[in-house]
Scaffold this motif. Sequence first.
Motif, PDB file in Angstrom:
ATOM      1  N   TYR A 278       0.831  -1.208   0.000  1.00 61.44           N
ATOM      2  CA  TYR A 278       0.000   0.000   0.000  1.00 61.44           C
ATOM      3  C   TYR A 278       0.866   1.258   0.000  1.00 61.44           C
ATOM      4  O   TYR A 278       0.526   2.246  -0.671  1.00 61.44           O
ATOM      5  CB  TYR A 278      -0.926   0.000   1.215  1.00 61.44           C
ATOM      6  N   CYS A 279       1.990   1.222   0.710  1.00 61.66           N
ATOM      7  CA  CYS A 279       2.898   2.366   0.690  1.00 61.66           C
ATOM      8  C   CYS A 279       3.528   2.555  -0.688  1.00 61.66           C
ATOM      9  O   CYS A 279       3.798   3.693  -1.102  1.00 61.66           O
ATOM     10  CB  CYS A 279       3.984   2.187   1.749  1.00 61.66           C
ATOM     11  N   MET A 280       3.748   1.454  -1.415  1.00 66.06           N
ATOM     12  CA  MET A 280       4.256   1.575  -2.780  1.00 66.06           C
ATOM     13  C   MET A 280       3.243   2.271  -3.683  1.00 66.06           C
ATOM     14  O   MET A 280       3.605   3.069  -4.552  1.00 66.06           O
ATOM     15  CB  MET A 280       4.589   0.192  -3.332  1.00 66.06           C
ATOM     16  N   GLY A 281       1.950   1.965  -3.486  1.00 67.26           N
ATOM     17  CA  GLY A 281       0.919   2.683  -4.234  1.00 67.26           C
ATOM     18  C   GLY A 281       0.950   4.173  -3.953  1.00 67.26           C
ATOM     19  O   GLY A 281       0.831   4.998  -4.871  1.00 67.26           O
ATOM     20  N   ILE A 282       1.118   4.546  -2.674  1.00 70.33           N
ATOM     21  CA  ILE A 282       1.209   5.960  -2.309  1.00 70.33           C
ATOM     22  C   ILE A 282       2.453   6.594  -2.940  1.00 70.33           C
ATOM     23  O   ILE A 282       2.424   7.748  -3.394  1.00 70.33           O
ATOM     24  CB  ILE A 282       1.225   6.114  -0.781  1.00 70.33           C
ATOM     25  N   PHE A 283       3.548   5.837  -2.989  1.00 71.06           N
ATOM     26  CA  PHE A 283       4.778   6.352  -3.593  1.00 71.06           C
ATOM     27  C   PHE A 283       4.578   6.677  -5.076  1.00 71.06           C
ATOM     28  O   PHE A 283       4.972   7.757  -5.543  1.00 71.06           O
ATOM     29  CB  PHE A 283       5.898   5.324  -3.425  1.00 71.06           C
ATOM     30  N   PHE A 284       3.959   5.776  -5.832  1.00 72.32           N
ATOM     31  CA  PHE A 284       3.720   6.041  -7.254  1.00 72.32           C
ATOM     32  C   PHE A 284       2.716   7.179  -7.441  1.00 72.32           C
ATOM     33  O   PHE A 284       2.797   7.919  -8.429  1.00 72.32           O
ATOM     34  CB  PHE A 284       3.230   4.781  -7.948  1.00 72.32           C
ATOM     35  N   MET A 285       1.796   7.329  -6.514  1.00 74.55           N
ATOM     36  CA  MET A 285       0.869   8.461  -6.570  1.00 74.55           C
ATOM     37  C   MET A 285       1.616   9.784  -6.397  1.00 74.55           C
ATOM     38  O   MET A 285       1.364  10.760  -7.123  1.00 74.55           O
ATOM     39  CB  MET A 285      -0.200   8.307  -5.497  1.00 74.55           C
ATOM     40  N   LEU A 286       2.560   9.822  -5.456  1.00 72.35           N
ATOM     41  CA  LEU A 286       3.357  11.031  -5.261  1.00 72.35           C
ATOM     42  C   LEU A 286       4.217  11.336  -6.483  1.00 72.35           C
ATOM     43  O   LEU A 286       4.364  12.500  -6.873  1.00 72.35           O
ATOM     44  CB  LEU A 286       4.232  10.867  -4.017  1.00 72.35           C
ATOM     45  N   VAL A 287       4.790  10.291  -7.085  1.00 69.33           N
ATOM     46  CA  VAL A 287       5.601  10.494  -8.290  1.00 69.33           C
ATOM     47  C   VAL A 287       4.750  11.062  -9.419  1.00 69.33           C
ATOM     48  O   VAL A 287       5.180  11.962 -10.160  1.00 69.33           O
ATOM     49  CB  VAL A 287       6.263   9.162  -8.707  1.00 69.33           C
ATOM     50  N   PHE A 288       3.522  10.558  -9.552  1.00 67.40           N
ATOM     51  CA  PHE A 288       2.645  11.040 -10.622  1.00 67.40           C
ATOM     52  C   PHE A 288       2.312  12.508 -10.450  1.00 67.40           C
ATOM     53  O   PHE A 288       2.459  13.310 -11.389  1.00 67.40           O
ATOM     54  CB  PHE A 288       1.370  10.203 -10.663  1.00 67.40           C
ATOM     55  N   TYR A 289       1.881  12.901  -9.261  1.00 66.50           N
ATOM     56  CA  TYR A 289       1.473  14.290  -9.052  1.00 66.50           C
ATOM     57  C   TYR A 289       2.659  15.248  -8.998  1.00 66.50           C
ATOM     58  O   TYR A 289       2.507  16.426  -9.313  1.00 66.50           O
ATOM     59  CB  TYR A 289       0.654  14.411  -7.767  1.00 66.50           C
ATOM     60  N   GLN A 290       3.827  14.740  -8.615  1.00 66.79           N
ATOM     61  CA  GLN A 290       4.980  15.631  -8.508  1.00 66.79           C
ATOM     62  C   GLN A 290       5.714  15.807  -9.832  1.00 66.79           C
ATOM     63  O   GLN A 290       6.213  16.907 -10.128  1.00 66.79           O
ATOM     64  CB  GLN A 290       5.951  15.075  -7.456  1.00 66.79           C
ATOM     65  N   PHE A 291       5.759  14.753 -10.669  1.00 69.63           N
ATOM     66  CA  PHE A 291       6.589  14.806 -11.869  1.00 69.63           C
ATOM     67  C   PHE A 291       5.843  14.525 -13.170  1.00 69.63           C
ATOM     68  O   PHE A 291       6.219  15.077 -14.209  1.00 69.63           O
ATOM     69  CB  PHE A 291       7.759  13.812 -11.750  1.00 69.63           C
ATOM     70  N   CYS A 292       4.817  13.664 -13.164  1.00 70.09           N
ATOM     71  CA  CYS A 292       4.209  13.177 -14.404  1.00 70.09           C
ATOM     72  C   CYS A 292       2.819  13.726 -14.690  1.00 70.09           C
ATOM     73  O   CYS A 292       2.233  13.369 -15.718  1.00 70.09           O
ATOM     74  CB  CYS A 292       4.148  11.643 -14.381  1.00 70.09           C
ATOM     75  N   HIS A 293       2.265  14.527 -13.828  1.00 68.74           N
ATOM     76  CA  HIS A 293       0.930  15.063 -14.080  1.00 68.74           C
ATOM     77  C   HIS A 293       0.973  16.005 -15.287  1.00 68.74           C
ATOM     78  O   HIS A 293       1.846  16.878 -15.374  1.00 68.74           O
ATOM     79  CB  HIS A 293       0.415  15.815 -12.855  1.00 68.74           C
ATOM     80  N   PRO A 294       0.054  15.849 -16.243  1.00 71.93           N
ATOM     81  CA  PRO A 294       0.118  16.696 -17.456  1.00 71.93           C
ATOM     82  C   PRO A 294      -0.135  18.171 -17.192  1.00 71.93           C
ATOM     83  O   PRO A 294       0.239  19.011 -18.017  1.00 71.93           O
ATOM     84  CB  PRO A 294      -0.965  16.098 -18.365  1.00 71.93           C
ATOM     85  N   CYS A 295      -0.759  18.497 -16.056  1.00 72.29           N
ATOM     86  CA  CYS A 295      -1.073  19.901 -15.756  1.00 72.29           C
ATOM     87  C   CYS A 295      -0.383  20.368 -14.478  1.00 72.29           C
ATOM     88  O   CYS A 295      -0.911  21.230 -13.760  1.00 72.29           O
ATOM     89  CB  CYS A 295      -2.588  20.087 -15.634  1.00 72.29           C
ATOM     90  N   LYS A 296       0.782  19.808 -14.178  1.00 72.39           N
ATOM     91  CA  LYS A 296       1.469  20.175 -12.935  1.00 72.39           C
ATOM     92  C   LYS A 296       1.923  21.632 -12.929  1.00 72.39           C
ATOM     93  O   LYS A 296       2.131  22.212 -11.862  1.00 72.39           O
ATOM     94  CB  LYS A 296       2.664  19.251 -12.695  1.00 72.39           C
ATOM     95  N   LYS A 297       2.067  22.239 -14.113  1.00 68.32           N
ATOM     96  CA  LYS A 297       2.456  23.648 -14.174  1.00 68.32           C
ATOM     97  C   LYS A 297       1.337  24.579 -13.709  1.00 68.32           C
ATOM     98  O   LYS A 297       1.602  25.745 -13.408  1.00 68.32           O
ATOM     99  CB  LYS A 297       2.857  24.015 -15.598  1.00 68.32           C
ATOM    100  N   LEU A 298       0.127  24.078 -13.665  1.00 71.20           N
ATOM    101  CA  LEU A 298      -1.007  24.894 -13.245  1.00 71.20           C
ATOM    102  C   LEU A 298      -1.280  24.787 -11.746  1.00 71.20           C
ATOM    103  O   LEU A 298      -2.166  25.471 -11.237  1.00 71.20           O
ATOM    104  CB  LEU A 298      -2.267  24.479 -14.021  1.00 71.20           C
ATOM    105  N   PHE A 299      -0.556  23.919 -11.041  1.00 70.01           N
ATOM    106  CA  PHE A 299      -0.782  23.758  -9.612  1.00 70.01           C
ATOM    107  C   PHE A 299      -0.293  24.997  -8.873  1.00 70.01           C
ATOM    108  O   PHE A 299       0.810  25.499  -9.133  1.00 70.01           O
ATOM    109  CB  PHE A 299      -0.050  22.531  -9.073  1.00 70.01           C
TER     110      PHE A 299
END
Length: 364
Positions: A278-299
Motif C-alpha cells: 500500500y505504501c508503494m501505491g502511495i509512492f507512485f501516486m506522489l511520483v505522478f502528481y509531482q513529476f508526471c501530471h500533465p497539468c502540474k504547471k497549473l498547480f
Amino acid sequence: RCVEALYIYFRAGRVEDPYVSITKKRQMPKDGYSEEVEKEVGQAEGKLRTHRSAFSRASVIQAFLGSAPQLTLQLYICVLQQEVTVARSIFMVLSLLSIVYGALRCNILAIKIKYDDYNVRVKPAAYLCIFMWRSFEIATRVTVLVLFGSVLQIWVFVVVLLNFLGFFLYPWILFWLSKSPFPENIEKELSRLGTTIVLCLLTFLYAGINMFCWSAAQVELSDPDLISKSQNWYRMTVYYIVRLMENAFLLLMWYIYRTDFYLYVCAPLLFLQLLIGYCMGIFFMLVFYQFCHPCKKLFSSSITEALLSCFKILYFICQHHKSTLLTGKVVVMKSPENTDEARGSSKTIDSQNRNIHQSVSSNA
C-alpha cells in the motif's frame, strides 16, 4: 453504440462534414505565458468524442460496481478453499485489470474535466505511474478486506457499511453546509425527483470507488458539472493517512484472531508485505502528481508542500500534547512537596507552642 462509433470512425474523412465547430484550447504555460489555439472540430469527430466520454464513464461504472465485488468474492473463495485454480486465477487477474483500467480512466476523466480550457496531453510515463499506483492500492485493499473477513465475518460487514455510508453521505453533507440551491440543470427533461435519483446514483458510484481506492473525480453537488475543480491536497492526504491506519488495524485484527487455517502462512511477513504494497501505491501516486501530471504547471502548490504542512500540523499537535502532559506531571510532583512543607511548618508551630507552655508553667 459500439457499432455506431466504429461506423463513424471508418467513415471519418471520406465524407465532408456539412458544418464544423470551432473550439478554443489553451496550451500549457511556457515561461509564464499560455497561448490560445483555435481548432476546427467536424461533426464526426464531435460524435466520436461524445462516444469516447461515454465509454470512459461506462468503464468506471463497470469496474467498481461489477469487477471489484467479483474480485473480492473470488479471492475470498480461494482463501476458504485453500486452492487457486487456473480458471479462477485468470478471472481474478482480468477483474483486477478491469478495476485498474477503470481507475485509470477515472483519473484521466477528472483531469480533462478540471482543465477543460487547456489542451491536455497525457504522456506514457503518466499512464505507467497511474497503472502502478492503482494496481498496488486496489490489490492490497482487496486482500486486506478478504483476510479480515475470513476471520471476522460479521465485523467485515460493519466496516464495509461504515465506509460506504460515510462516502455516500459526505457529498450531501458538504452540499447542505454550502447552502447552495438544488441543481436543476442536469437534464431538462428530468423532474426534481428524477434529478435526486440521478444524484443518489452518482454518490453511490462515488462511494463504491472510494471503498477500494481514492476517487480522482471528487463529487461536488453545488458545482454545475458535479465535479470539484479545485485540487484539494489536504483531503487526499487525510484520506491516505486514514486508509493506511485502517488497513493496518484490519491486518492487526486478522493477525490476532487468525485460526489454525493460517498455520502454513507466514503471518508477520504477509502483514509487512501488504503494508509495504500500500505504501508503494502511495509512492507512485506522489511520483505522478509531482513529476508526471500533465497539468502540474497549473498547480498553485505541490503535493509535497501539502504533506509537509500536514506533518507540521501533526508535529505541533504532538508537541502541545506533550507540553500539557509535562505541566500536569510538574503540578503533581509539586503538590507532595507543598504538603510536606505544610506538615513541617505545622510541626514547628506545635513545638513552639509547647515550649511557650512549658516556660509559662515553670515561671508559675
